[in-house]
Enzyme design. Structure first.
Site, PDB file in Angstrom:
ATOM      1  N   CYS A  65      41.634 121.099  92.609  1.00 29.71           N
ATOM      2  CA  CYS A  65      40.913 119.951  92.644  1.00 29.71           C
ATOM      3  C   CYS A  65      39.872 120.167  91.404  1.00 29.71           C
ATOM      4  O   CYS A  65      39.455 122.037  92.043  1.00 29.71           O
ATOM      5  CB  CYS A  65      40.121 119.393  94.065  1.00 29.71           C
ATOM      6  SG  CYS A  65      38.720 118.483  93.432  1.00 29.71           S
ATOM      7  N   LYS A  72      44.339 122.657  96.640  1.00 32.49           N
ATOM      8  CA  LYS A  72      44.376 121.766  98.228  1.00 32.49           C
ATOM      9  C   LYS A  72      45.479 122.010  99.059  1.00 32.49           C
ATOM     10  O   LYS A  72      46.543 122.293  98.490  1.00 32.49           O
ATOM     11  CB  LYS A  72      45.005 120.403  97.253  1.00 32.49           C
ATOM     12  CG  LYS A  72      43.659 120.012  96.074  1.00 32.49           C
ATOM     13  CD  LYS A  72      43.852 118.267  95.923  1.00 32.49           C
ATOM     14  CE  LYS A  72      42.699 117.655  95.527  1.00 32.49           C
ATOM     15  NZ  LYS A  72      43.625 116.243  94.900  1.00 32.49           N
ATOM     16  N   HIS A  78      40.547 114.279  97.988  1.00 31.29           N
ATOM     17  CA  HIS A  78      39.324 114.557  97.687  1.00 31.29           C
ATOM     18  C   HIS A  78      38.657 112.715  97.999  1.00 31.29           C
ATOM     19  O   HIS A  78      39.748 112.253  97.421  1.00 31.29           O
ATOM     20  CB  HIS A  78      39.188 114.975  96.460  1.00 31.29           C
ATOM     21  CG  HIS A  78      37.849 115.130  95.914  1.00 31.29           C
ATOM     22  ND1 HIS A  78      36.768 116.470  96.412  1.00 31.29           N
ATOM     23  CD2 HIS A  78      36.703 114.009  95.036  1.00 31.29           C
ATOM     24  CE1 HIS A  78      35.592 116.093  96.038  1.00 31.29           C
ATOM     25  NE2 HIS A  78      35.637 114.779  94.697  1.00 31.29           N
ATOM     26  N   CYS A  79      37.523 113.025  99.174  1.00 29.33           N
ATOM     27  CA  CYS A  79      36.805 111.450  98.736  1.00 29.33           C
ATOM     28  C   CYS A  79      35.928 111.605  97.549  1.00 29.33           C
ATOM     29  O   CYS A  79      34.857 112.577  97.908  1.00 29.33           O
ATOM     30  CB  CYS A  79      36.775 111.317  99.888  1.00 29.33           C
ATOM     31  SG  CYS A  79      35.807 109.897 100.322  1.00 29.33           S
ATOM     32  N   CYS A  85      36.543 117.946  99.362  1.00 26.98           N
ATOM     33  CA  CYS A  85      38.333 117.180  99.470  1.00 26.98           C
ATOM     34  C   CYS A  85      37.801 117.899 101.495  1.00 26.98           C
ATOM     35  O   CYS A  85      37.669 118.233 101.487  1.00 26.98           O
ATOM     36  CB  CYS A  85      39.119 118.326  99.672  1.00 26.98           C
ATOM     37  SG  CYS A  85      39.342 118.720  97.513  1.00 26.98           S
ATOM     38  N   HIS A  92      39.012 106.901 103.765  1.00 29.95           N
ATOM     39  CA  HIS A  92      37.306 106.509 104.087  1.00 29.95           C
ATOM     40  C   HIS A  92      37.119 105.389 104.745  1.00 29.95           C
ATOM     41  O   HIS A  92      37.167 104.093 104.038  1.00 29.95           O
ATOM     42  CB  HIS A  92      36.560 106.838 102.894  1.00 29.95           C
ATOM     43  CG  HIS A  92      35.326 106.912 103.059  1.00 29.95           C
ATOM     44  ND1 HIS A  92      34.526 108.091 103.205  1.00 29.95           N
ATOM     45  CD2 HIS A  92      34.232 105.544 103.219  1.00 29.95           C
ATOM     46  CE1 HIS A  92      33.508 107.474 103.360  1.00 29.95           C
ATOM     47  NE2 HIS A  92      33.105 106.291 103.645  1.00 29.95           N
ATOM     48  N   CYS A  93      35.893 104.899 105.614  1.00 31.48           N
ATOM     49  CA  CYS A  93      36.630 104.132 106.990  1.00 31.48           C
ATOM     50  C   CYS A  93      34.860 103.648 106.500  1.00 31.48           C
ATOM     51  O   CYS A  93      34.127 104.257 106.843  1.00 31.48           O
ATOM     52  CB  CYS A  93      36.869 104.021 108.317  1.00 31.48           C
ATOM     53  SG  CYS A  93      37.111 102.967 109.111  1.00 31.48           S
TER      54      CYS A  93
END
Length: 276
Positions: A65, A72, A78-79, A85, A92-93
């Site tokens: 990343c 990683k 990664h978000c 990360c 992702h909620c």
């Protein structure tokens, strides 16, 4: 329990890779000062060979990343919303405004289950008044609209949650994340959707832990540290001598050179920047 699990799902921060997976100051300096791409890749290879990493990018390269400057770990992604990360990232909620991953996946599953029970409780307690409304015994007034609203909303959310909860139960049984269900993790031997599937019982223990009395309580009991997960094909683990002494790896987070015990090096391994 509904409120407790919802709270834990929201406010449990997503777990990030430890500093063993981060580029140290000296390694970062070497990497940035080096202008030759091959030499840069070699610097990253020297770091990666000390770590228990078995998954690869789609191209077969070791995943790195460039935003977080970390190698990683397996199942880490990664978000772009959380800008970090996340270990064993599931998704992702937006309902909890948080990443669901290694640190709070158990809480998220319990939140879904207690939400379903909450909907059933509401529908059951309102049902008798719904029958009165249906036969015309309920007096006219705003209360009858409240009864209709509670009944239909509770049933609507129950059906939606039932499908979502059933899907995640299937994921737990297969030991997959939502991301891995859509895109199979890639190993040295190629993509394998069942690469982390070690049997239903062990899959459940990885999420809920060995103490069954704590399975339905929103306290963290998941196994491991989120950086390493047992593989279905354990032969690939034997190629990494560091895993023969996993405790040494966990205790060497001070940046020492204990990881240099790994002498195997595959010159064919390449690294490329991966953005997700």
């Amino acid at each position: 329990m509904f409120s407790w699990t919802y709270w834990k799902s929201i406010f449990t921060p997503p777990a990030s890779p430890c500093k063993k997976f981060q580029l140290s100051y000296s390694d970062k300096q070497r990497y940035e000062m080096e202008e030759r791409p091959d030499a840069q890749k070699q610097i990253l290879v020297e770091i990666a060979k000390k770590l228990p990493i078995f998954t690869r990018a789609q191209s077969g390269a070791i995943r790195f990343c460039d935003r977080c400057q970390v190698l990683k770990p397996d199942r880490c992604h990664h978000c772009s919303v959380c800008e970090t990360c996340v270990l064993k990232m599931d998704h992702h909620c937006p309902w909890v405004n948080n990443c669901v991953g290694f640190s709070n996946y158990k809480f998220f599953l319990l939140f879904l289950s207690y939400s379903m029970l909450y909907c059933v409780f509401i529908a059951a307690t309102v049902f008798q008044y719904f029958l009165k409304f249906w036969v015309g015994d309920l007096p006219n007034g705003p209360a009858k609209f409240h009864v209709l609203f509670l009944m239909f909303v509770a049933l609507m959310f129950f059906v939606s949650l039932m499908f979502l909860f059933g899907y995640h139960c299937w994921l737990v049984a297969k030991n997959r994340s939502t991301l891995e269900a859509f895109s199979a993790p890639v190993f040295v031997s190629g993509p394998d959707r069942n690469g982390f599937n070690v049997g239903i019982r062990r899959n459940l223990l990885q999420v809920f832990g060995e103490n069954r009395r704590l399975w339905f309580i929103p306290v963290f009991t998941s196994e491991g540290n989120g950086h390493y997960f047992p593989l279905k094909n354990r032969s690939s683990e034997s190629h990494n001598p560091l895993l023969a002494n996993e405790d040494m790896w966990e205790e060497s987070d001070d940046g020492s050179e204990e990881g240099s015990l790994v002498e195997d090096h595959d010159p064919s391994v390449t690294i490329e920047m991966e953005e997700e």
